[in-house]
Design a protein around this motif. Structure first.
Motif, PDB file in Angstrom:
ATOM      1  N   ASP A 104       0.592  -1.203  -0.005  1.00 12.88           N
ATOM      2  CA  ASP A 104       0.138   0.170   0.042  1.00 12.88           C
ATOM      3  C   ASP A 104       0.272   1.292  -0.244  1.00 12.88           C
ATOM      4  O   ASP A 104       2.019   1.248   1.208  1.00 12.88           O
ATOM      5  N   TYR A 105       0.407   2.451  -0.646  1.00 12.12           N
ATOM      6  CA  TYR A 105       1.059   3.489  -0.602  1.00 12.12           C
ATOM      7  C   TYR A 105       0.270   4.467  -1.239  1.00 12.12           C
ATOM      8  O   TYR A 105      -1.091   4.347  -2.146  1.00 12.12           O
ATOM      9  N   PHE A 106       0.449   5.624  -0.239  1.00 10.54           N
ATOM     10  CA  PHE A 106      -0.996   7.125   0.098  1.00 10.54           C
ATOM     11  C   PHE A 106       0.188   8.457   0.373  1.00 10.54           C
ATOM     12  O   PHE A 106       1.109   8.397   0.683  1.00 10.54           O
ATOM     13  N   SER A 107      -0.493   8.831  -1.211  1.00 10.09           N
ATOM     14  CA  SER A 107       0.447  10.430  -1.251  1.00 10.09           C
ATOM     15  C   SER A 107      -1.815  11.031  -0.480  1.00 10.09           C
ATOM     16  O   SER A 107      -2.494  11.086  -1.807  1.00 10.09           O
ATOM     17  N   GLY A 108      -1.927  12.429  -0.018  1.00 10.55           N
ATOM     18  CA  GLY A 108      -2.665  12.773   0.229  1.00 10.55           C
ATOM     19  C   GLY A 108      -3.008  14.601   0.258  1.00 10.55           C
ATOM     20  O   GLY A 108      -2.785  15.046   1.035  1.00 10.55           O
ATOM     21  N   GLY A 109      -1.563  15.265  -0.544  1.00 13.03           N
ATOM     22  CA  GLY A 109      -1.009  16.469  -0.775  1.00 13.03           C
ATOM     23  C   GLY A 109      -1.089  16.750   0.016  1.00 13.03           C
ATOM     24  O   GLY A 109       0.280  16.727   1.165  1.00 13.03           O
ATOM     25  N   ASP A 110      -1.479  17.485   0.848  1.00 12.03           N
ATOM     26  CA  ASP A 110      -1.321  18.875   2.137  1.00 12.03           C
ATOM     27  C   ASP A 110      -2.772  18.967   3.397  1.00 12.03           C
ATOM     28  O   ASP A 110      -2.869  20.189   3.828  1.00 12.03           O
ATOM     29  N   ILE A 111      -3.295  17.345   3.533  1.00 11.78           N
ATOM     30  CA  ILE A 111      -4.142  17.298   4.560  1.00 11.78           C
ATOM     31  C   ILE A 111      -3.428  17.622   5.301  1.00 11.78           C
ATOM     32  O   ILE A 111      -2.239  17.409   5.214  1.00 11.78           O
ATOM     33  N   LEU A 112      -4.123  18.016   6.883  1.00  8.19           N
ATOM     34  CA  LEU A 112      -3.464  18.530   8.202  1.00  8.19           C
ATOM     35  C   LEU A 112      -4.650  17.569   9.451  1.00  8.19           C
ATOM     36  O   LEU A 112      -5.821  17.144   9.412  1.00  8.19           O
ATOM     37  N   GLY A 113      -3.523  17.401  10.444  1.00  8.87           N
ATOM     38  CA  GLY A 113      -4.598  16.833  12.229  1.00  8.87           C
ATOM     39  C   GLY A 113      -3.895  17.359  12.541  1.00  8.87           C
ATOM     40  O   GLY A 113      -4.417  17.058  13.894  1.00  8.87           O
ATOM     41  N   VAL A 114      -2.711  18.056  12.952  1.00  3.52           N
ATOM     42  CA  VAL A 114      -2.016  18.797  14.504  1.00  3.52           C
ATOM     43  C   VAL A 114      -3.677  19.808  14.799  1.00  3.52           C
ATOM     44  O   VAL A 114      -4.074  19.589  16.071  1.00  3.52           O
ATOM     45  N   GLU A 115      -4.184  20.865  14.218  1.00  3.19           N
ATOM     46  CA  GLU A 115      -5.098  21.620  14.729  1.00  3.19           C
ATOM     47  C   GLU A 115      -6.907  20.148  14.408  1.00  3.19           C
ATOM     48  O   GLU A 115      -7.204  20.035  14.076  1.00  3.19           O
ATOM     49  N   LYS A 116      -7.004  20.564  15.931  1.00  2.00           N
ATOM     50  CA  LYS A 116      -8.516  19.399  15.858  1.00  2.00           C
ATOM     51  C   LYS A 116     -10.116  20.243  16.478  1.00  2.00           C
ATOM     52  O   LYS A 116     -10.807  19.345  16.923  1.00  2.00           O
ATOM     53  N   ALA A 117      -9.693  21.431  16.548  1.00  2.00           N
ATOM     54  CA  ALA A 117     -11.233  22.075  17.014  1.00  2.00           C
ATOM     55  C   ALA A 117     -11.107  23.008  15.536  1.00  2.00           C
ATOM     56  O   ALA A 117     -10.643  24.118  15.505  1.00  2.00           O
ATOM     57  N   PRO A 118     -12.239  23.102  15.215  1.00  2.00           N
ATOM     58  CA  PRO A 118     -13.882  21.860  14.894  1.00  2.00           C
ATOM     59  C   PRO A 118     -13.043  20.394  14.311  1.00  2.00           C
ATOM     60  O   PRO A 118     -11.642  20.435  14.385  1.00  2.00           O
ATOM     61  N   GLU A 119     -13.454  19.190  14.598  1.00  2.00           N
ATOM     62  CA  GLU A 119     -12.815  17.929  14.892  1.00  2.00           C
ATOM     63  C   GLU A 119     -12.332  17.809  13.733  1.00  2.00           C
ATOM     64  O   GLU A 119     -11.530  16.862  13.215  1.00  2.00           O
ATOM     65  N   TRP A 120     -13.528  18.408  12.472  1.00  2.00           N
ATOM     66  CA  TRP A 120     -13.195  17.911  10.720  1.00  2.00           C
ATOM     67  C   TRP A 120     -12.372  19.125  10.160  1.00  2.00           C
ATOM     68  O   TRP A 120     -12.025  18.454   8.783  1.00  2.00           O
ATOM     69  N   PHE A 121     -11.479  19.612  11.035  1.00  2.37           N
ATOM     70  CA  PHE A 121     -10.425  20.345  11.073  1.00  2.37           C
ATOM     71  C   PHE A 121      -8.885  19.550  10.402  1.00  2.37           C
ATOM     72  O   PHE A 121      -8.242  18.935   9.986  1.00  2.37           O
ATOM     73  N   ASP A 122      -9.066  18.297  11.839  1.00  2.94           N
ATOM     74  CA  ASP A 122      -8.078  17.379  11.597  1.00  2.94           C
ATOM     75  C   ASP A 122      -9.000  16.028  10.334  1.00  2.94           C
ATOM     76  O   ASP A 122      -9.895  15.365  10.769  1.00  2.94           O
ATOM     77  N   ILE A 123      -7.877  16.325   9.569  1.00  3.33           N
ATOM     78  CA  ILE A 123      -8.331  15.600   7.921  1.00  3.33           C
ATOM     79  C   ILE A 123      -7.524  14.418   8.385  1.00  3.33           C
ATOM     80  O   ILE A 123      -7.751  12.848   7.920  1.00  3.33           O
ATOM     81  N   GLU A 124      -6.667  14.488   8.650  1.00  4.33           N
ATOM     82  CA  GLU A 124      -5.579  12.817   8.139  1.00  4.33           C
ATOM     83  C   GLU A 124      -5.981  12.193   9.255  1.00  4.33           C
ATOM     84  O   GLU A 124      -6.082  10.584   9.063  1.00  4.33           O
ATOM     85  N   THR A 125      -6.867  12.336  10.916  1.00  2.84           N
ATOM     86  CA  THR A 125      -7.255  11.213  11.497  1.00  2.84           C
ATOM     87  C   THR A 125      -8.369   9.830  11.029  1.00  2.84           C
ATOM     88  O   THR A 125      -8.225   9.127  10.994  1.00  2.84           O
ATOM     89  N   PRO A 126      -9.404  10.755  10.595  1.00  6.66           N
ATOM     90  CA  PRO A 126      -9.807   9.737   9.247  1.00  6.66           C
ATOM     91  C   PRO A 126      -9.708   9.270   8.117  1.00  6.66           C
ATOM     92  O   PRO A 126      -9.894   8.079   8.351  1.00  6.66           O
ATOM     93  N   VAL A 127      -8.217   8.993   7.927  1.00  8.69           N
ATOM     94  CA  VAL A 127      -7.950   9.344   5.954  1.00  8.69           C
ATOM     95  C   VAL A 127      -7.324   8.093   6.980  1.00  8.69           C
ATOM     96  O   VAL A 127      -7.287   6.871   6.669  1.00  8.69           O
ATOM     97  N   ALA A 128      -6.869   8.284   8.231  1.00  2.00           N
ATOM     98  CA  ALA A 128      -5.792   7.195   9.069  1.00  2.00           C
ATOM     99  C   ALA A 128      -6.401   6.083   9.115  1.00  2.00           C
ATOM    100  O   ALA A 128      -6.014   4.445   9.293  1.00  2.00           O
ATOM    101  N   THR A 129      -7.750   5.836  10.020  1.00  2.00           N
ATOM    102  CA  THR A 129      -9.047   4.943   9.994  1.00  2.00           C
ATOM    103  C   THR A 129      -8.487   3.947   9.323  1.00  2.00           C
ATOM    104  O   THR A 129      -8.958   2.858   9.048  1.00  2.00           O
ATOM    105  N   LEU A 130      -9.142   4.593   8.222  1.00  2.00           N
ATOM    106  CA  LEU A 130      -9.337   4.000   6.744  1.00  2.00           C
ATOM    107  C   LEU A 130      -8.049   3.252   5.702  1.00  2.00           C
ATOM    108  O   LEU A 130      -8.232   2.177   5.450  1.00  2.00           O
ATOM    109  N   LEU A 131      -7.147   3.940   6.113  1.00  2.00           N
ATOM    110  CA  LEU A 131      -6.268   3.658   5.808  1.00  2.00           C
ATOM    111  C   LEU A 131      -5.354   2.163   6.426  1.00  2.00           C
ATOM    112  O   LEU A 131      -5.222   1.064   5.599  1.00  2.00           O
ATOM    113  N   GLY A 132      -5.735   2.286   7.968  1.00  2.00           N
ATOM    114  CA  GLY A 132      -4.740   1.381   8.575  1.00  2.00           C
ATOM    115  C   GLY A 132      -3.292   1.348   8.504  1.00  2.00           C
ATOM    116  O   GLY A 132      -2.117   2.462   7.777  1.00  2.00           O
TER     117      GLY A 132
END
Length: 314
Positions: free
Chosen positions: A165-193
């Motif tokens: 598996d290889y993932f490229s996500g451009g410039d998605i971000l995840g450090v800022e988590k308020a509001p929760e949907w500003f964290d794109i990285e965490t839900p993406v990682a849940t899908l990727l494993g």
């Protein structure tokens, strides 16, 4: 160096519309007689190569999150290029989040039944993990200040071949988590494993490569696309190397890394492999892969560094 396939490529994917990803419309942009757009970034590449299918996050409406957000001289120039392609009958497409057929093998696909390109996230939507369906990341009740910025609208794809598996996500971000949907990285990682090779989000800048993302993808190799002295930043690099987020071996590569930044990063900087053009070679069946660093300062592209063969994660 002459390109094979008569100078043509099947697909070009633009993750989002920032200048460092599509080109600036400044003093270095080239005017060419007969064109109503300037040659810069992808518009220049598109005049050197025949791009069969051009995919971006907003075609054809360019209005997410609002039309006013998708503006700027560089975007106007890009739109003129897309319009020219439309007039010439060339294929332009908007990124279809959730699809596993928008980007597909065009040559002998039957020989590689386990190969897939899955559109994971993009343009405010994320794959549900089921079929080809997607859902909105931002709730309809969100205020104007709670809409996604350009980086968070980035398109991310996962390439799968067998166990690799290889993932490229451009410039998605995840450090800022308020509001929760500003964290794109965490839900993406849940899908990727677990993912064998991960391109560092947002060039491993301080607002990306968050701990919840890294602890889930458990990459065997990270590739940082560097174009700035401050790529990568110390904190995301430390997280990528952290044995507390996940145990095991991993390598970090940085295309375009400058020696002064390596020194600034101290001990962690010394762990980054030699800079150059980073190539991942996946072997037949996808059971193993190998990463090479090529000298990108000349057209000989000699090998500067290579890993041993690495077993793909199951």
């Amino acid at each position: 160096m002459p390109l094979k396939n008569n100078g043509a490529i099947d697909y070009a994917l633009l993750t989002h519309f920032d200048t460092d990803h599509i080109g600036q419309n400044g003093k270095l942009a080239i005017e060419k007689v007969g064109l109503d757009y300037k040659l810069t970034g992808i518009t220049h590449v598109g005049n050197l190569l025949d791009i069969s299918t051009l995919i971006d996050r907003g075609y054809p409406t360019y209005d997410y999150p609002t039309a006013a957000k998708v503006t700027g001289a560089h975007i106007s120039n890009y739109k003129l290029y897309v319009a020219a392609r439309d007039r010439e009958g060339k294929k332009n497409e908007g990124f279809v989040t959730g699809s596993n057929t928008q980007i597909k093998l065009l040559k002998a696909p039957g020989s590689y039944p386990t190969f897939e390109v899955r559109n994971i996230v993009g343009n405010g939507k994320i794959w549900t993990g089921s079929g080809t369906t997607s859902k909105e990341l931002v709730p309809s009740t969100a205020s104007s200040s709670e809409q996604l910025n350009e980086n968070r609208c980035s398109c991310g794809i996962r390439i799968t071949y067998g166990n690799f598996d290889y993932f490229s996500g451009g410039d998605i971000l995840g450090v800022e988590k308020a509001p929760e949907w500003f964290d794109i990285e965490t839900p993406v990682a849940t899908l990727l494993g677990e993912t064998d090779v991960v391109v560092a989000n947002h060039h491993a800048y301080s607002d990306a490569m968050c701990d919840t993302y890294i602890s889930q993808v458990k990459a065997q190799a990270y590739v940082i696309p560097v174009w700035d002295y401050y790529h990568p930043q110390p904190a995301p690099l430390s997280r990528m190397l952290s044995q507390s987020l996940y145990a095991g071996e991993r390598s970090v590569f940085a295309a375009g890394m400058v020696d002064s930044n390596r020194s600034r990063l101290g001990e962690d900087g010394l762990k980054i492999k030699p800079a150059g053009h980073v190539v991942t070679r996946v072997y037949p069946g996808g059971e193993k892969f190998q990463i090479f660093v090529l000298n990108d300062r000349n057209e000989a592209y000699e090998i500067l560094y290579k890993t041993g063969e690495i077993k793909s994660n199951n």
